[in-house]
Structures are given as structure tokens and as C-alpha cells.
Design an enzyme around this catalytic site. Structure first.
Site, PDB file in Angstrom:
ATOM      1  CD  GLU A 355      96.557  21.363  49.897  1.00 18.35           C
ATOM      2  OE1 GLU A 355      96.717  22.600  49.841  1.00 18.35           O
ATOM      3  OE2 GLU A 355      97.499  20.562  49.970  1.00 18.35           O
TER       4      GLU A 355
HETATM    5  C1  GBH Z   1      98.942  24.664  49.431  1.00 18.42           C
HETATM    6  O1  GBH Z   1      99.789  25.530  48.753  1.00 18.42           O
HETATM    7  C2  GBH Z   1      99.818  23.654  50.092  1.00 18.42           C
HETATM    8  O2  GBH Z   1      99.677  22.374  49.517  1.00 18.42           O
HETATM    9  C3  GBH Z   1      99.649  23.593  51.567  1.00 18.42           C
HETATM   10  O3  GBH Z   1     100.724  22.916  52.142  1.00 18.42           O
HETATM   11  C4  GBH Z   1      99.459  24.992  52.101  1.00 18.42           C
HETATM   12  O4  GBH Z   1      99.510  25.057  53.475  1.00 18.42           O
HETATM   13  C5  GBH Z   1      98.123  25.478  51.595  1.00 18.42           C
HETATM   14  O5  GBH Z   1      98.001  25.325  50.213  1.00 18.42           O
HETATM   15  C6  GBH Z   1      97.807  26.906  51.968  1.00 18.42           C
HETATM   16  O6  GBH Z   1      98.688  27.802  51.400  1.00 18.42           O
HETATM   17  O7  GBH Z   1      99.883  32.019  41.846  1.00 18.42           O
HETATM   18  O8  GBH Z   1      98.885  33.864  43.055  1.00 18.42           O
HETATM   19  O9  GBH Z   1      98.350  31.621  43.673  1.00 18.42           O
HETATM   20  C7  GBH Z   1      99.349  26.812  48.538  1.00 18.42           C
HETATM   21  C8  GBH Z   1      99.004  27.154  47.139  1.00 18.42           C
HETATM   22  C9  GBH Z   1      99.984  28.038  45.227  1.00 18.42           C
HETATM   23  C10 GBH Z   1      99.622  29.437  47.099  1.00 18.42           C
HETATM   24  C11 GBH Z   1     100.930  29.043  44.649  1.00 18.42           C
HETATM   25  C12 GBH Z   1     100.551  30.463  46.541  1.00 18.42           C
HETATM   26  C13 GBH Z   1     101.460  31.317  44.504  1.00 18.42           C
HETATM   27  C14 GBH Z   1     100.776  32.604  44.275  1.00 18.42           C
HETATM   28  N1  GBH Z   1      99.938  28.117  46.643  1.00 18.42           N
HETATM   29  N2  GBH Z   1     100.562  30.352  45.109  1.00 18.42           N
HETATM   30  S1  GBH Z   1      99.403  32.521  43.151  1.00 18.42           S
END
Ligand code: GBH
EC number: 3.2.1.21
Length: 449
Positions: A355
Site C-alpha cells: 500500500e
Molecule cells: C492502511 O492503514 C490500511 O491498510 C487501509 O485499510 C487504509 O485505508 C489505508 O492505509 C489508508 O489509511 O503512526 O502517525 O502513522 C493506514 C496506516 C498506520 C495510518 C497507523 C495511521 C497511525 C498514525 N495507518 N497510523 S502514524
């Protein structure tokens, strides 16, 4: 430019696109329960209709075909293929068989994610990932799926973003089930999740000819602000560390070391000596059966530098730093250079980006089209970095998240990541400008400066 057989794909997940939550004996998932609770989803939406892909899957496949991707990553809803009595559900199974046949008609390879967060509620009621039997349930589910898709699917991803399942679902509680676990429970749930992976690998290898298998965590790579071997080395170590200030349930190594290196990191045993789960030699052998790829979801990262004493310091983002339309997504193309590099250095398997994508403010313009130059620029910049690292390590593929706008979990329908715009009122799909851009990238076989 990427190698000839590069996987150009797009990705989705069941709960985010399918709708039809009460059709064909589908059983309730933890996301149905979670969205029913007041205040959990920003706009109060849920998965009941969303993109209506359970009905419109042929439209989705057409869009994929016209986009020119050779691969499509989607997930299977556990609660569609196994019914409330834990028996196979022929109606739900048929949906995924039909979807795969439709894809293969156009020569698009299905990449199936077994678990993208929609645990059947009845299994949550039995303790979810704290139930030591969960991996047996998962094994049985995998048995049914691999038999049903025999001859249609050879590429499997066991689990999507274990970090989000554990951290977002059981610590930050922003995602389903939204139940707060303590350290002991978190580590126990992680271990059971890894056993789910291990048992699924066993079944896939047994049932699927020429299978490829992976596990798709997410990560937020540390990006050195400049080229410097000491800084690089410190970023590398911190990326795999369990530093609590880093939110250990979000760690890379807790999930990937057992799978690729056969054990949890030393630091894990030291840091959590008072709350370790029961970890046996057999468990570790199960979990570390060889798999084929390092899948990784990477959207963004953080800059790091060295202070005058050569200590690693995280840099704050400048005011006005470029970001997407969601608070965690700063634009950082180099995450797609350093992330794969660190991962390959430690785990030594070919990389597939499962992704990567941009959440943007998208709407239909007066001319009836959806103009998203930011997303075009995002894909261009990130792919350049992926191209760069692919000259140093094996990079096999890239899945854009997402094929179309969909249910963005706790943000509901407010946040759009798609190459295709979805009008949730009418169900209409409009390819955005970035769809045509990505189509062109695929046609040319990659990106150029
Ligand atoms: C992915 O998760 C998913 O797999 C998907 O289903 C979703 O729609 C897509 O991405 C878009 O969001 O530590 O600051 O990054 C998202 C990835 C990871 C985003 C954990 C939020 C927490 C905050 N996520 N993150 S940070």
C-alpha cells in the site's frame, strides 16, 4: 523504469468497499459492531453500502482493466465465507470465486489478503486474539478459502497491518474492537496473531500450487536528513527498536523478526520480562516458516538528524510542511527509499509495496471531472524513490491504495484515497486525473525524473 515483470497493482479491503453487510448470510464483524457505537466514526457512516462492490464487482474489474494493472490486491471477509455455525457459506464463497474469475478473464492476478481487520464478532465474543484457539479458527478459515479458490489464486497475504489491529484496535482504541488491553494482553494478542499467520502459511503451502505468501505490516520509516553512514546506521537501528516512546505495539521488529528471523528481538524479552506470553519453540517454528516476500504498507515517514554529540534526534515538521488531507500523512517520498532498504538489509527477501497512496481533497469539478494534481505528484515522487532503491535491492511490485475512494475506518467516508472517485449517493465511479496518470506510468513501465 522497473523490471519487465514488475507488479503494478491497486489495493482495496472487503469492509471498506463491499457494502451488502446483511446479504447472503454474511455474519457480523467487529467493524459492524464498532460503527454502531455512537461517536466512533467521524461522519457517522458505516460499511453498509460504501462502494457497493459486492454487487458492482464487475465495474471494479473493468476499471482495473482499463487502468492496465496486472494485479489486484483485495481482502476476503471472514464472515462471508464462514457462517455463524463456523461452517463454509457457499453464497459468500461464490462471490470471491466470481470476482477472481472476472479478474482472470482480463489477465489480472488476484492478490488475496486473508485478514484486513474484519474479525467475525462471534469470535470476538470468544475473546478475539486473546483466545488461544483463534489461530485454529484462522487455520480452518484459510483451509476453506484456499480450497474454494483453488486454481484461481496463488498469491496470498495473511494479515494486513498487524500494528493497526493491535495498537489502533486495542491500545489507542480508535479502531474496532476499541477495547483497551494492558501490556500482557497486547503481547499475548500479538503472539496469537503471529500464530494465525503461521498456521495460514502451513495451509496455503499444502493447498496451493506455486503459492507465494507474505505478511503486510505497515511502517513509518526514519528518513535521514542527509547522507551520512552514522546517521543511516542509527536510523536503521531505531526503525527496528522497541523504544516505548515509539509506541511498541507499532513496532516493526516485534511482528517481523519472529517471522523472518525465527524469534522476537532480544530487547523484547528484556523489556517485557514481567508480561511475556507463553512462547514455545514449536510456536516460533510455526511462525517462521519461510515466506516469499516482504510486503509493506508505507505512506509517510519522519526526518531524523544527529545532534552535536551524534545522538539521533527526530525532527519536527516545519510549519506548513506538505501533507495529505489526513493528519498522519506528511509527504515524504524518501520513505519509499529507506523503508525497503532497511527491511531488505535485515530480512533479505524481495520487497513488494502493498500500500502507498494519498488522501486528498477530491470533488467533481464543473467540467464533470476530478482533478487531483497532488495525487499525481505524490505517485510520481514516491515511485521515483522506489525506482531508485530498486537498483540496489529486489523490489517486485507496488500496489496503489486505493483503487477507489472507500470507507476510511474511523474517518468514515470523509477521506478519499482513490484513483477513482466514488459518489456515495449514486454509486457512480469517476476515474480521477491520477487514474490516467497511473495508467500511463504502467504503460511506460515506470517513472522518470
Ligand atoms: C492502511 O492503514 C490500511 O491498510 C487501509 O485499510 C487504509 O485505508 C489505508 O492505509 C489508508 O489509511 O503512526 O502517525 O502513522 C493506514 C496506516 C498506520 C495510518 C497507523 C495511521 C497511525 C498514525 N495507518 N497510523 S502514524
Amino acid at each position: 523504469m522497473f523490471q519487465k515483470d514488475f507488479i503494478f497493482g491497486a489495493a482495496t479491503a472487503a469492509y471498506q468497499i463491499e457494502g451488502s453487510i446483511n446479504k447472503d448470510n454474511r455474519v457480523k464483524s467487529i467493524w459492524d459492531t464498532f460503527t454502531e457505537k455512537e461517536g466512533t466514526i467521524m461522519d457517522g457512516s458505516d460499511g453498509s453500502i460504501v462502494c457497493d462492490s459486492y454487487i458492482k464487482y464487475k465495474d471494479d474489474v473493468k476499471l482495473l482493466h482499463e487502468l492496465g494493472v496486472n494485479s489486484y490486491r483485495f481482502s476476503i471477509a471472514w464472515g462471508r465465507v464462514i457462517d455463524c455455525n463456523n461452517e463454509p457459506n457457499p453464497l459468500g464463497i461464490k462471490y470471491y470465486q466470481d470476482l477472481c474469475k472476472e479478474l482472470l478473464k482480463y489477465n489480472i492476478k488476484p492478490y488475496v489478503t486473508l485478514y484486513h481487520w474484519d474479525l467475525p464478532q462471534r469470535l470476538m465474543d470468544k475473546g478475539g486474539f486473546l483466545n488461544d484457539e483463534i489461530s485454529d479458527y484462522f487455520m480452518y478459515y484459510t483451509e476453506i478459502v484456499t480450497q474454494a479458490l483453488d486454481g484461481l489464486v496463488s498469491d496470498y497475504i495473511t494479515i494486513n497491518e498487524p500494528q493497526c489491529i493491535i495498537f489502533m484496535g486495542h491500545d489507542a482504541c480508535l479502531f474496532a474492537p476499541g477495547i483497551k488491553y494492558n501490556d500482557k494482553e497486547i503481547l499475548h494478542a500479538i503472539h496469537n496473531l503471529l500464530k494465525c499467520h503461521g498456521k495460514a502459511v502451513k495451509i496455503i503451502r499444502k493447498n496451493v500450487k506455486n503459492s507465494t505468501i507474505g505478511f503486510a505490516p505497515c511502517s513509518r520509516p526514519l528518513v535521514p536528513v542527509h547522507d551520512d553512514p552514522i546517521l543511516y546506521q542509527k536510523c536503521y537501528l531505531k526503525y527496528f527498536s522497541l523504544d516505548r516512546s515509539f509506541e511498541y505495539a507499532n513496532s516493526v521488529a516485534i511482528y517481523s523478526d519472529p517471522i523472518f528471523l525465527g524469534d522476537y528481538p532480544k530487547e523484547y524479552y528484556l523489556q517485557f520480562k514481567d508480561c511475556l506470553p507463553n512462547i514455545t519453540k514449536e510456536d516460533l517454528e510455526l511462525i517462521s516458516q519461510p515466506i516469499d516476500y516482504i510486503y509493506q504498507n508505507i505512506y509517510t515517514g519522519n526526518y531524523y538528524s544527529l545532534d552535536k554529540d551524534n545522538n539521533l534526534v527526530k525532527n519536527d515538521f516545519d510549519f506548513g510542511y506538505p501533507e495529505g488531507n489526513i493528519d498522519w500523512l506528511q509527504i515524504m517520498p524518501k520513505a519509499l527509499y529507506y523503508g525497503p532498504k532497511y527491511l531488505y538489509e535485515r530480512y533479505k527477501k524481495p520487497i513488494i509495496i502493498s500500500e502507498n497512496g494519498l488522501c486528498n481533497v477530491d470533488f467533481v469539478s464543473l467540467d464533470g471531472k476530478v482533478h487531483d494534481p497532488q495525487r499525481i505528484d505524490y505517485i510520481h515522487r514516491y515511485m521515483l524513490e522506489l525506482d531508485k532503491v530498486s537498483k540496489e535491492i529486489p523490489v517486485k511490485g507496488y500496489f496503489y491504495w486505493s483503487l477507489m475512494d472507500n470507507f476510511e475506518w474511523n474517518c468514515g467516508l470523509k477521506k478519499r484515497f482513490g484513483l477513482v472517485y466514488v459518489d456515495y449517493k449514486t454509486g457512480n465511479r469517476i476515474p480521477k486525473d491520477s487514474y490516467y496518470y497511473y495508467k500511463d506510468v504502467i504503460k511506460r513501465g515506470g517513472v522518470e525524473w
